[in-house]
Design an enzyme around this catalytic site. Structure first.
Site, PDB file in Angstrom:
ATOM      1  N   SER A 183      -6.840   5.443   7.791  1.00  0.00           N
ATOM      2  CA  SER A 183      -5.901   5.246   6.601  1.00  0.00           C
ATOM      3  C   SER A 183      -6.839   4.391   5.609  1.00  0.00           C
ATOM      4  CB  SER A 183      -4.892   4.291   6.910  1.00  0.00           C
ATOM      5  OG  SER A 183      -3.892   4.074   5.940  1.00  0.00           O
ATOM      6  N   THR A 184      -6.543   3.286   5.594  1.00  0.00           N
ATOM      7  CA  THR A 184      -7.235   2.243   4.373  1.00  0.00           C
ATOM      8  C   THR A 184      -8.690   2.107   4.725  1.00  0.00           C
ATOM      9  OG1 THR A 184      -5.179   0.817   4.075  1.00  0.00           O
ATOM     10  CG2 THR A 184      -7.362  -0.026   3.395  1.00  0.00           C
ATOM     11  N   HIS A 210      -4.035   9.049   5.257  1.00  0.00           N
ATOM     12  CA  HIS A 210      -3.155   8.517   4.611  1.00  0.00           C
ATOM     13  C   HIS A 210      -3.447   8.728   2.926  1.00  0.00           C
ATOM     14  CE1 HIS A 210      -1.666   6.053   8.157  1.00  0.00           C
ATOM     15  NE2 HIS A 210      -1.227   7.274   8.302  1.00  0.00           N
ATOM     16  N   MET A 303      -4.500  -0.008   8.095  1.00  0.00           N
ATOM     17  CA  MET A 303      -3.643  -0.867   8.426  1.00  0.00           C
ATOM     18  C   MET A 303      -2.303  -0.325   9.418  1.00  0.00           C
ATOM     19  SD  MET A 303      -3.078  -2.874   5.047  1.00  0.00           S
ATOM     20  CE  MET A 303      -1.850  -4.085   5.664  1.00  0.00           C
ATOM     21  N   ASP A 306       0.011   3.578  12.960  1.00  0.00           N
ATOM     22  CA  ASP A 306       0.339   4.938  13.094  1.00  0.00           C
ATOM     23  C   ASP A 306      -0.888   5.518  13.941  1.00  0.00           C
ATOM     24  OD1 ASP A 306       1.253   7.416  12.483  1.00  0.00           O
ATOM     25  OD2 ASP A 306      -0.136   7.610  10.608  1.00  0.00           O
TER      26      ASP A 306
END
Length: 362
Positions: A183-184, A210, A303, A306
């Site tokens: 993600s991030t 994401h 973050m 998930d």
């Protein structure tokens, strides 16, 4: 406790006010300046020394990309881009991430319905994460890759896999499919993994990042331009081919099913109660069911948590799991959740992840 100093730069007064309203609710954050163009951004980075900056891309006098490049060369700091949810906006965002931006806010949805997207809490949490990571800018040095030349050397011309200093395991057997979740910080980190994999890795690789629609297509195109592997955005109903990377489509869950001897992709836009669409949990769980012990799961910077549930199932089915270590993660959330759940077989730095994937697949 010192407050986190934030500068907001956007040519729209409405956007500046919207971001200010979201951040002002947090007592740990102080807005120390607001600007209307890239020239303001460069000057504020130089004079105000903020901890984090939000920066629009399309602005008069000096655009956000030009400002970002100048900031990163003169006064590097964590910069979050404010990006339009268009194909052009996605391409510009990929360029911004290459230049060193830590993340982006998707513009239209963020401010038209940020309550639904939970962007308010997400933005504040990211600002806190970025401000606290004292060596963050070292990790965000741009990955200057060009498409590798063909080579007859082992492992496609890259360094032969060696066991890094972190925790690793002995080879459990040849894997037939790899699932990577992130993600991030993911786009930057993926550029340090996918382009380093050899053209003959021999298995399909599925990536869940994401991102909104359009952004995943731009990510796939960017990675494809850097890699020896074929990198595409999954369109659904595809038979997974070896030596191909499939990027989960923004706004769609990607599931993998086994039909006969083949793995096949399936897309579904129903959120199903998941915060992120695509979700690492959804894809990893489907890979676990389809491939079991033949699957390798990799969880990288991001973050939240998930991926933890999906990789727990993958581990239960006999697969193996690699987690990125804390020091090399831009945000140590998703890997931490997997490590603390006790399902990571290996905990390795970002620069060793490609080696470990080769180790398990070749």
């Amino acid at each position: 406790m010192n407050k986190i100093k934030v500068v907001i730069v956007d040519d729209s007064a409405f956007m500046r006010k919207a971001i200010e309203s979201m951040l002002a609710k947090d007592p740990e954050i102080e807005i120390v300046g607001q600007g209307r163009n890239g020239i303001d951004a460069v000057e504020m980075a130089r004079n105000l020394k903020p901890d984090v900056m939000t920066l629009d891309i399309e602005m008069p006098r000096m655009d956000g990309l030009s400002a970002l490049e100048k900031i990163m060369s003169e006064n590097p700091l964590p910069v979050i881009m404010v990006s339009s949810l268009t194909t052009e906006g996605a391409e510009a965002t990929m360029k911004a991430l290459d230049l060193g931006a830590v993340d982006f806010i998707p513009k239209e949805k963020s401010f038209a319905s940020f309550g639904v997207m939970n962007i308010e809490d997400d933005l504040r949490n990211k600002i806190k994460q970025f401000a606290r990571r004292t060596n963050l800018m070292r990790r965000l040095r741009p990955a200057s890759f060009t498409r590798p030349a063909a080579s007859s050397a082992p492992f496609g011309g890259v360094q032969a896999p060696v066991a890094p200093a972190s925790r690793t395991i002995s080879k459990p057997g040849h894997k037939r499919i790899v699932i990577i979740g992130t993600s991030t910080g993911g786009p930057q980190s993926l550029q340090k993994v996918i382009p380093r994999l050899p053209a003959d890795i021999g298995v399909p690789i599925v990536v869940v990042q994401h991102m909104p629609p359009n952004f995943t297509q731009s990510l796939a195109q960017r990675l494809n331009s850097l890699s020896k592997l074929n990198v595409i955005e999954s369109q659904g109903n595809e038979k997974l081919e070896p030596n191909t990377v499939y990027i989960a489509k923004g706004g769609q869950h990607l599931r993998i099913k086994k039909i006969g001897a083949n793995y096949v992709t399936e897309l579904n836009s129903d959120a199903g109660g998941h915060l992120h669409v695509p979700s690492v949990d959804v894809t990893a769980a489907s890979v676990a069911e389809a491939a079991g012990k033949d699957a390798l799961g990799v969880i990288m910077t991001g973050m939240g948590a998930d991926g933890k549930k999906g990789l727990q199932l993958l581990k239960l089915k006999g697969g193996n799991v690699i987690a990125q270590d804390e020091d090399s993660s831009i945000v140590y959330g998703m890997p931490r959740a997997v490590v603390e759940a006790g399902i990571a077989d290996e905990i390795v730095p970002l620069d060793d992840i490609f080696n470990r994937i080769i180790f398990h697949c070749k």
